[in-house]
Design an enzyme around this catalytic site. Structure first.
Site, PDB file in Angstrom:
ATOM      1  N   HIS A  65      -0.556  -7.147   4.209  1.00 52.46           N
ATOM      2  CA  HIS A  65      -1.752  -6.335   3.922  1.00 52.46           C
ATOM      3  C   HIS A  65      -1.759  -4.969   4.590  1.00 52.46           C
ATOM      4  CE1 HIS A  65      -3.023  -7.771   7.858  1.00 52.46           C
ATOM      5  NE2 HIS A  65      -3.943  -6.823   7.835  1.00 52.46           N
ATOM      6  N   HIS A  80      -3.818   0.268   4.891  1.00 46.85           N
ATOM      7  CA  HIS A  80      -4.349  -1.063   5.215  1.00 46.85           C
ATOM      8  C   HIS A  80      -5.084  -1.581   3.976  1.00 46.85           C
ATOM      9  CE1 HIS A  80      -6.891  -4.144   7.004  1.00 46.85           C
ATOM     10  NE2 HIS A  80      -6.082  -4.122   8.046  1.00 46.85           N
TER      11      HIS A  80
END
Length: 167
Positions: A65, A80
């Site tokens: 992620h 992110h």
């Protein structure tokens, strides 16, 4: 790739199709307060991320992620993907790069399954921040609102010292 002339600054493209806003609008205070650096937050409308400039992959979290990069000019930035996506332990993410890879602007980086994100109630707000650019750099957001991958959204320019020299 980043712009060639330091007088014009270095340009960064949007890493995914989506709606771009200043990072201050991110739902996570770590990002919205600029703790990790200035930048933007993107509400993805696509599900594949692309390199915003020529850079080196500095890290890929095992959960898929988050990715960190550095440019040849020494600029470090982070993408992110979503909020609370770390709790998925990689489920729904497919990394296409690994640490140490050299990427060119537009190269695919990772994809995600939006259905998995929705099923786990993950907010998809995606910060794209510059971790070492709080001092000595001026960050200009070139575009907000709906944006396509590769469109220039950020210009970084080295700040001049009082004597007119580049810092």
């Amino acid at each position: 790739m980043a712009a060639a002339s330091s007088e014009q600054g270095y340009l960064f493209g949007c890493p995914i199709s989506g709606v771009v806003a200043p990072v201050s609008q991110c739902p996570d205070p770590t990002f919205s307060q600029g703790i990790l650096g200035p930048g933007v937050v993107i509400e993805p409308q696509g599900c594949q991320f692309f390199a915003p400039c020529d850079s080196t992959v500095e890290f890929c979290l095992s959960t898929g992620h988050a990715l960190g990069f550095s440019t040849p000019q020494g600029v470090k930035f982070l993408i992110h993907v979503g909020m609370d996506t770390n709790k998925l332990a990689g489920q729904g993410f497919h990394l296409l790069v690994q640490m140490g890879d050299q990427v060119r602007r537009g190269d695919p980086l990772l994809s995600f399954d939006p259905q998995v994100m929705e099923e786990h109630h993950c907010t998809m707000a995606t910060p794209f921040v510059f971790c070492n650019c709080s001092e000595g750099w001026e960050l200009e957001i070139l575009k907000t609102g709906p944006t396509e991958p590769g469109e220039d959204i950020i210009r970084l320019t080295r700040c001049s010292s009082p004597s007119g020299e580049q810092t």
